[in-house]
Scaffold this active site. Structure first.
Site, mmCIF file in Angstrom:
data_model
loop_
_atom_site.group_PDB
_atom_site.id
_atom_site.type_symbol
_atom_site.label_atom_id
_atom_site.label_comp_id
_atom_site.label_asym_id
_atom_site.label_seq_id
_atom_site.Cartn_x
_atom_site.Cartn_y
_atom_site.Cartn_z
ATOM 1 N N ASP A 96 0.965 -1.243 0.008
ATOM 2 C CA ASP A 96 0.049 0.014 0.177
ATOM 3 C C ASP A 96 0.922 1.149 -0.013
ATOM 4 O OD1 ASP A 96 -2.311 1.604 0.302
ATOM 5 O OD2 ASP A 96 -2.503 1.300 2.238
ATOM 6 N N ARG A 158 -10.443 -12.465 6.661
ATOM 7 C CA ARG A 158 -9.466 -13.298 6.060
ATOM 8 C C ARG A 158 -9.718 -14.284 5.477
ATOM 9 N NH1 ARG A 158 -4.944 -10.293 8.195
ATOM 10 N NH2 ARG A 158 -5.365 -9.590 10.587
HETATM 11 P P1 IMP Z 1 1.688 -0.366 4.055
HETATM 12 O O1 IMP Z 1 2.784 -0.459 4.904
HETATM 13 O O2 IMP Z 1 1.034 1.032 3.781
HETATM 14 O O3 IMP Z 1 2.356 -0.608 2.567
HETATM 15 O O4 IMP Z 1 0.652 -1.434 4.273
HETATM 16 C C1 IMP Z 1 0.939 -2.506 4.231
HETATM 17 C C2 IMP Z 1 -0.048 -3.382 5.293
HETATM 18 O O5 IMP Z 1 -1.404 -2.591 5.614
HETATM 19 C C3 IMP Z 1 -0.712 -4.493 4.522
HETATM 20 O O6 IMP Z 1 0.393 -5.662 5.064
HETATM 21 C C4 IMP Z 1 -1.965 -4.733 5.099
HETATM 22 O O7 IMP Z 1 -1.843 -5.457 6.426
HETATM 23 C C5 IMP Z 1 -2.571 -3.399 5.436
HETATM 24 N N1 IMP Z 1 -3.264 -2.787 4.537
HETATM 25 C C6 IMP Z 1 -3.285 -1.922 3.647
HETATM 26 N N2 IMP Z 1 -4.216 -1.840 2.686
HETATM 27 C C7 IMP Z 1 -5.040 -2.625 2.817
HETATM 28 C C8 IMP Z 1 -6.272 -3.154 2.648
HETATM 29 O O8 IMP Z 1 -6.810 -2.604 1.410
HETATM 30 N N3 IMP Z 1 -6.925 -4.170 3.140
HETATM 31 C C9 IMP Z 1 -6.480 -4.682 4.142
HETATM 32 N N4 IMP Z 1 -5.238 -4.508 4.707
HETATM 33 C C10 IMP Z 1 -4.602 -3.372 4.276
#
Ligand code: IMP
Ligand code: MG
Length: 184
Positions: A96, A158
């Site tokens: 993300d 999940r």
């Molecule tokens: P990042 O650090 O922003 O890349 O986020 C990574 C983590 O955020 C992922 O491993 C997910 O656990 C959670 N995450 C981000 N977007 C989503 C989503 O759309 N649905 C569920 N979990 C998300």
């Protein structure tokens, strides 16, 4: 909720990811590290498609806020095998902002991995805040909150066999409850 990727499309995408990892790794043994909790379904499916020498481990990256909001990241690697000198592949459910992956990569470097590559099931369009690109991406998806195939919303969903995106109204209903402790 609406279905974004059905079980069959996920299966084909994960097969493609396994082939790509195998091609990139050659016949050198690798250590696959799943980032808990979201990667468990992907990790279980991926490793059974990999016909090569393989070690498996997990790290837990938790952010202490629930819902769709991000909090401070805590990484617990007590359950991980020794990775000194190993070729590590990090596996996660979604890329993300990218901050989780970048911090876990930093930790793997500190712990003495020989090389670190990454494979993620999906990457959200236009959300990245880091100067890092995963080596393997199963699917590029629109900027919507998705659940299923390991991904949760407040620890639910999940176990869906498909990937679904939540409607903004589903999310708005629960926004007040987002101060719970939460594992990714
Ligand atoms: P990042 O650090 O922003 O890349 O986020 C990574 C983590 O955020 C992922 O491993 C997910 O656990 C959670 N995450 C981000 N977007 C989503 C989503 O759309 N649905 C569920 N979990 C998300
Ligand atoms: Mg996660």
């Amino acid at each position: 909720m609406k279905t974004l990727l059905d079980a069959e499309r996920l299966r084909l995408g994960v097969e493609r990811m396994a082939d790509q990892i195998h091609t990139a790794a050659g016949d050198r043994p690798i250590t696959m590290i799943g980032i808990l909790t979201g990667s468990i379904v992907l990790l279980a499916d991926l490793i059974r498609l990999m016909n090569m020498p393989l070690r498996v481990g997990v790290v837990q990256a938790s952010s202490y806020r629930g819902g769709t909001q991000r909090g401070e990241l805590v990484i617990n690697y007590d359950l991980m095998p020794d990775i000194v000198g190993r070729d590590v592949w990090l596996v996660d459910d979604i890329f993300d902002t990218g901050h989780t992956m970048v911090q876990v990569i930093r930790l793997m470097n500190k712990l003495g991995a020989n090389s670190i590559r990454t494979a993620v099931l999906c990457r959200k369009d236009g959300r990245q805040e880091v100067d890092y690109v995963p080596d393997i991406v199963g699917f590029d998806i629109p900027d919507e909150f998705v659940v299923g195939y390991g991904l949760d919303y407040q620890d639910a969903y999940r176990n869906l066999t498909y990937l679904a995106s939540m409607e903004p109204t589903d999310l708005a209903l629960n926004e007040q409850d987002t101060l719970n402790s939460h594992n990714d």
